[in-house]
Design a protein around this motif. Structure first.
Motif, PDB file in Angstrom:
ATOM      1  N   ALA A 140      -9.048  -3.460   1.514  1.00 46.04           N
ATOM      2  CA  ALA A 140      -8.655  -3.184   2.898  1.00 46.04           C
ATOM      3  C   ALA A 140      -7.667  -4.238   3.412  1.00 46.04           C
ATOM      4  O   ALA A 140      -6.696  -3.911   4.105  1.00 46.04           O
ATOM      5  CB  ALA A 140      -9.897  -3.148   3.790  1.00 46.04           C
ATOM      6  N   GLY A 141      -7.903  -5.492   3.061  1.00 43.96           N
ATOM      7  CA  GLY A 141      -6.977  -6.544   3.461  1.00 43.96           C
ATOM      8  C   GLY A 141      -5.625  -6.387   2.795  1.00 43.96           C
ATOM      9  O   GLY A 141      -4.569  -6.563   3.428  1.00 43.96           O
ATOM     10  N   TRP A 142      -5.637  -6.045   1.515  1.00 46.08           N
ATOM     11  CA  TRP A 142      -4.386  -5.832   0.789  1.00 46.08           C
ATOM     12  C   TRP A 142      -3.605  -4.666   1.392  1.00 46.08           C
ATOM     13  O   TRP A 142      -2.393  -4.756   1.584  1.00 46.08           O
ATOM     14  CB  TRP A 142      -4.695  -5.540  -0.676  1.00 46.08           C
ATOM     15  CG  TRP A 142      -3.477  -5.158  -1.469  1.00 46.08           C
ATOM     16  CD1 TRP A 142      -2.586  -5.989  -2.061  1.00 46.08           C
ATOM     17  CD2 TRP A 142      -3.015  -3.826  -1.739  1.00 46.08           C
ATOM     18  NE1 TRP A 142      -1.584  -5.275  -2.683  1.00 46.08           N
ATOM     19  CE2 TRP A 142      -1.834  -3.944  -2.505  1.00 46.08           C
ATOM     20  CE3 TRP A 142      -3.492  -2.557  -1.419  1.00 46.08           C
ATOM     21  CZ2 TRP A 142      -1.125  -2.824  -2.937  1.00 46.08           C
ATOM     22  CZ3 TRP A 142      -2.786  -1.445  -1.856  1.00 46.08           C
ATOM     23  CH2 TRP A 142      -1.616  -1.590  -2.605  1.00 46.08           C
ATOM     24  N   LEU A 143      -4.307  -3.571   1.729  1.00 43.08           N
ATOM     25  CA  LEU A 143      -3.633  -2.403   2.297  1.00 43.08           C
ATOM     26  C   LEU A 143      -3.034  -2.717   3.664  1.00 43.08           C
ATOM     27  O   LEU A 143      -1.950  -2.220   4.019  1.00 43.08           O
ATOM     28  CB  LEU A 143      -4.632  -1.246   2.413  1.00 43.08           C
ATOM     29  CG  LEU A 143      -4.057   0.119   2.798  1.00 43.08           C
ATOM     30  CD1 LEU A 143      -2.965   0.532   1.822  1.00 43.08           C
ATOM     31  CD2 LEU A 143      -5.173   1.168   2.852  1.00 43.08           C
ATOM     32  N   HIS A 144      -3.722  -3.548   4.437  1.00 46.32           N
ATOM     33  CA  HIS A 144      -3.206  -3.988   5.744  1.00 46.32           C
ATOM     34  C   HIS A 144      -1.849  -4.660   5.573  1.00 46.32           C
ATOM     35  O   HIS A 144      -0.886  -4.335   6.278  1.00 46.32           O
ATOM     36  CB  HIS A 144      -4.235  -4.941   6.368  1.00 46.32           C
ATOM     37  CG  HIS A 144      -3.901  -5.417   7.745  1.00 46.32           C
ATOM     38  ND1 HIS A 144      -2.922  -6.366   7.986  1.00 46.32           N
ATOM     39  CD2 HIS A 144      -4.404  -5.077   8.959  1.00 46.32           C
ATOM     40  CE1 HIS A 144      -2.854  -6.603   9.278  1.00 46.32           C
ATOM     41  NE2 HIS A 144      -3.736  -5.830   9.893  1.00 46.32           N
ATOM     42  N   GLU A 145      -1.762  -5.598   4.633  1.00 49.49           N
ATOM     43  CA  GLU A 145      -0.516  -6.318   4.419  1.00 49.49           C
ATOM     44  C   GLU A 145       0.552  -5.428   3.770  1.00 49.49           C
ATOM     45  O   GLU A 145       1.738  -5.534   4.076  1.00 49.49           O
ATOM     46  CB  GLU A 145      -0.769  -7.551   3.546  1.00 49.49           C
ATOM     47  CG  GLU A 145      -1.742  -8.554   4.147  1.00 49.49           C
ATOM     48  CD  GLU A 145      -1.273  -9.077   5.488  1.00 49.49           C
ATOM     49  OE1 GLU A 145      -0.041  -9.227   5.682  1.00 49.49           O
ATOM     50  OE2 GLU A 145      -2.132  -9.325   6.353  1.00 49.49           O
ATOM     51  N   TYR A 146       0.123  -4.538   2.886  1.00 49.41           N
ATOM     52  CA  TYR A 146       1.059  -3.649   2.204  1.00 49.41           C
ATOM     53  C   TYR A 146       1.707  -2.685   3.192  1.00 49.41           C
ATOM     54  O   TYR A 146       2.917  -2.423   3.123  1.00 49.41           O
ATOM     55  CB  TYR A 146       0.331  -2.869   1.109  1.00 49.41           C
ATOM     56  CG  TYR A 146       1.207  -1.916   0.340  1.00 49.41           C
ATOM     57  CD1 TYR A 146       2.086  -2.396  -0.638  1.00 49.41           C
ATOM     58  CD2 TYR A 146       1.165  -0.546   0.582  1.00 49.41           C
ATOM     59  CE1 TYR A 146       2.891  -1.524  -1.353  1.00 49.41           C
ATOM     60  CE2 TYR A 146       1.973   0.326  -0.125  1.00 49.41           C
ATOM     61  CZ  TYR A 146       2.837  -0.167  -1.085  1.00 49.41           C
ATOM     62  OH  TYR A 146       3.639   0.707  -1.782  1.00 49.41           O
ATOM     63  N   ARG A 148       2.250  -3.112   6.412  1.00 47.33           N
ATOM     64  CA  ARG A 148       3.248  -3.787   7.233  1.00 47.33           C
ATOM     65  C   ARG A 148       4.514  -4.085   6.424  1.00 47.33           C
ATOM     66  O   ARG A 148       5.633  -3.944   6.924  1.00 47.33           O
ATOM     67  CB  ARG A 148       2.674  -5.073   7.822  1.00 47.33           C
ATOM     68  CG  ARG A 148       3.696  -5.892   8.624  1.00 47.33           C
ATOM     69  CD  ARG A 148       3.064  -7.013   9.408  1.00 47.33           C
ATOM     70  NE  ARG A 148       2.399  -6.531  10.607  1.00 47.33           N
ATOM     71  CZ  ARG A 148       1.221  -6.951  11.045  1.00 47.33           C
ATOM     72  NH1 ARG A 148       0.564  -7.860  10.349  1.00 47.33           N
ATOM     73  NH2 ARG A 148       0.699  -6.472  12.154  1.00 47.33           N
ATOM     74  N   ALA A 149       4.348  -4.496   5.164  1.00 46.91           N
ATOM     75  CA  ALA A 149       5.507  -4.795   4.332  1.00 46.91           C
ATOM     76  C   ALA A 149       6.348  -3.549   4.090  1.00 46.91           C
ATOM     77  O   ALA A 149       7.585  -3.587   4.176  1.00 46.91           O
ATOM     78  CB  ALA A 149       5.048  -5.392   3.003  1.00 46.91           C
ATOM     79  N   ARG A 150       5.703  -2.432   3.813  1.00 41.44           N
ATOM     80  CA  ARG A 150       6.446  -1.196   3.570  1.00 41.44           C
ATOM     81  C   ARG A 150       7.108  -0.695   4.845  1.00 41.44           C
ATOM     82  O   ARG A 150       8.218  -0.152   4.805  1.00 41.44           O
ATOM     83  CB  ARG A 150       5.509  -0.126   3.005  1.00 41.44           C
ATOM     84  CG  ARG A 150       4.961  -0.441   1.639  1.00 41.44           C
ATOM     85  CD  ARG A 150       6.072  -0.621   0.611  1.00 41.44           C
ATOM     86  NE  ARG A 150       6.857   0.591   0.447  1.00 41.44           N
ATOM     87  CZ  ARG A 150       8.000   0.663  -0.224  1.00 41.44           C
ATOM     88  NH1 ARG A 150       8.489  -0.438  -0.790  1.00 41.44           N
ATOM     89  NH2 ARG A 150       8.641   1.799  -0.330  1.00 41.44           N
ATOM     90  N   ALA A 151       6.431  -0.853   5.980  1.00 41.47           N
ATOM     91  CA  ALA A 151       7.022  -0.443   7.252  1.00 41.47           C
ATOM     92  C   ALA A 151       8.261  -1.271   7.572  1.00 41.47           C
ATOM     93  O   ALA A 151       9.259  -0.748   8.083  1.00 41.47           O
ATOM     94  CB  ALA A 151       5.987  -0.582   8.370  1.00 41.47           C
ATOM     95  N   THR A 152       8.202  -2.553   7.249  1.00 40.71           N
ATOM     96  CA  THR A 152       9.376  -3.411   7.463  1.00 40.71           C
ATOM     97  C   THR A 152      10.530  -2.956   6.583  1.00 40.71           C
ATOM     98  O   THR A 152      11.684  -2.895   7.021  1.00 40.71           O
ATOM     99  CB  THR A 152       9.017  -4.873   7.152  1.00 40.71           C
ATOM    100  OG1 THR A 152       7.943  -5.284   8.003  1.00 40.71           O
ATOM    101  CG2 THR A 152      10.216  -5.776   7.377  1.00 40.71           C
ATOM    102  N   THR A 153      10.223  -2.615   5.347  1.00 42.17           N
ATOM    103  CA  THR A 153      11.248  -2.113   4.441  1.00 42.17           C
ATOM    104  C   THR A 153      11.847  -0.807   4.954  1.00 42.17           C
ATOM    105  O   THR A 153      13.047  -0.552   4.800  1.00 42.17           O
ATOM    106  CB  THR A 153      10.655  -1.879   3.033  1.00 42.17           C
ATOM    107  OG1 THR A 153      10.112  -3.102   2.554  1.00 42.17           O
ATOM    108  CG2 THR A 153      11.716  -1.403   2.061  1.00 42.17           C
ATOM    109  N   ALA A 154      11.012   0.004   5.605  1.00 42.02           N
ATOM    110  CA  ALA A 154      11.462   1.300   6.105  1.00 42.02           C
ATOM    111  C   ALA A 154      12.237   1.200   7.414  1.00 42.02           C
ATOM    112  O   ALA A 154      12.780   2.202   7.876  1.00 42.02           O
ATOM    113  CB  ALA A 154      10.267   2.228   6.293  1.00 42.02           C
ATOM    114  N   THR A 208     -10.676  -2.670   8.463  1.00 37.01           N
ATOM    115  CA  THR A 208     -10.542  -1.231   8.694  1.00 37.01           C
ATOM    116  C   THR A 208     -10.012  -0.952  10.094  1.00 37.01           C
ATOM    117  O   THR A 208      -9.111  -0.116  10.280  1.00 37.01           O
ATOM    118  CB  THR A 208     -11.904  -0.540   8.494  1.00 37.01           C
ATOM    119  OG1 THR A 208     -12.394  -0.816   7.171  1.00 37.01           O
ATOM    120  CG2 THR A 208     -11.777   0.957   8.681  1.00 37.01           C
ATOM    121  N   ALA A 209     -10.555  -1.673  11.083  1.00 39.74           N
ATOM    122  CA  ALA A 209     -10.072  -1.502  12.456  1.00 39.74           C
ATOM    123  C   ALA A 209      -8.617  -1.954  12.583  1.00 39.74           C
ATOM    124  O   ALA A 209      -7.796  -1.303  13.238  1.00 39.74           O
ATOM    125  CB  ALA A 209     -10.958  -2.295  13.419  1.00 39.74           C
ATOM    126  N   GLY A 210      -8.287  -3.067  11.937  1.00 35.30           N
ATOM    127  CA  GLY A 210      -6.914  -3.562  11.985  1.00 35.30           C
ATOM    128  C   GLY A 210      -5.946  -2.601  11.325  1.00 35.30           C
ATOM    129  O   GLY A 210      -4.812  -2.406  11.794  1.00 35.30           O
TER     130      GLY A 210
END
Length: 223
Positions: A140-146, A148-154, A208-210
Motif C-alpha cells: 500500500a505504501g509503495w502504491l501510494h508513492e507509485y 504520485r510518481a506516475r501522475a507527475t509523469t502524466a 489505504t486512506a491516503g
C-alpha cells in the motif's frame, strides 16, 4: 543559503508546497533540516553520503531485532528508525543548500526510502507480525508513492494533496510501534506481538486512506 531562498528551492522540489504555511511540526522540521543541512554542507558531506547512511540505519533495524529480540531489540530498532528518518530529511537539505540537487539524487533517495520501509516491515515480521499484513502494508505504501510518481509523469505539476499516508506518517507509526512494543514486553510479554500487529494494521489503514485521497486528487488534476 538564506532561509527564504532555501524555502523557495525546497518548495520547487515538493510540488509548490510552502512549509512556512504548514503546521508548526512540519515547519519546525523543515527549518531544522535547513540548519543541520547547512552545517553538513560546510563540512563537505555529500547528499549521497547522507542517503546511504540513512539506508544503512534502516537495514540495521531487522538485524538488531532479529539478534536481540524484545524488548531491547525493539527499542534499538526504534532508535535506528528515528535516526534514519533524520538522515532522510537531511540528504535533500544538503543537496539544496550546496546546490547539488540532481535528478539522479532524487531517484536514489526514493529507492532508499522504499528499501528502508521494506526493512522496517521485515523487522515487524521477524518480531511476530503476520507476513500477509506486513506485505500488504508495504504494498500500500509503495502504491501510494507509485501513483504520485506516475501522475507527475502524466502532467500533474503540483503535489496534489498531502495525504494521511505520507512518508512522515510511516516513520511516526514505525517509531511509535517500536517504542510501545518493548514497554508491552516488560509489562506483559504476551502483549508484544499484538501491539506490533496493531501498529502495522494502523500503517495499512492510513496508507489505504491516503491512497484514496491521492486518487481523488490525481483524478481532479488530470481529468
Amino acid at each position: 543559503m538564506a532561509w527564504d531562498d532555501y524555502v523557495a528551492a525546497w518548495s520547487g522540489l515538493h510540488g509548490g508546497f510552502d512549509p512556512r504555511g504548514a503546521s508548526p511540526l512540519v515547519r519546525g522540521w523543515v527549518l531544522s533540516a535547513y540548519k543541520i543541512g547547512s552545517f553538513l554542507g560546510r563540512k563537505r558531506i555529500s547528499p549521497l553520503t547522507v542517503t546511504l547512511a540513512g539506508l544503512l540505519l534502516c537495514l540495521g533495524v531487522p538485524v538488531v531485532i532479529g539478534l536481540a529480540g524484545p524488548p531491547g531489540g525493539l527499542a534499538a530498532g526504534a532508535l535506528l528508525v528515528l535516526l534514519a528518518a533524520v538522515a532522510d530529511g537531511l540528504d535533500g537539505a544538503v543537496a539544496v543548500v550546496t546546490g547539488r540537487v540532481t535528478r539522479a539524487g532524487h531517484v536514489y533517495d526514493s529507492v532508499a526510502d522504499r528499501l528502508g520501509e521494506a526493512a522496517w516491515l521485515t523487522a515487524f515480521w521477524l518480531a511476530g507480525v503476520p507476513a500477509w499484513l506486513a506485505v500488504s502494508a508495504g504494498a500500500a505504501g509503495w502504491l501510494h508513492e507509485y501513483l504520485r510518481a506516475r501522475a507527475t509523469t502524466a502532467g500533474m505539476t503540483e503535489i496534489g494533496v498531502v495525504t494521511v499516508g505520507e512518508r512522515p506518517t510511516r516513520v511516526a507509526v514505525a517509531v511509535t510501534g517500536l517504542v510501545l512494543a518493548p514497554i508491552a514486553a516488560i509489562i506483559a510479554p504476551a502483549w508484544t506481538v499484538p501491539a506490533l500487529t496493531v501498529t502495522v494494521s494502523i500503517w495499512l489503514a492510513l496508507q489505504t486512506a491516503g491512497l484514496a485521497q491521492l486518487t481523488v486528487a490525481v483524478h481532479r488534476a488530470l481529468r
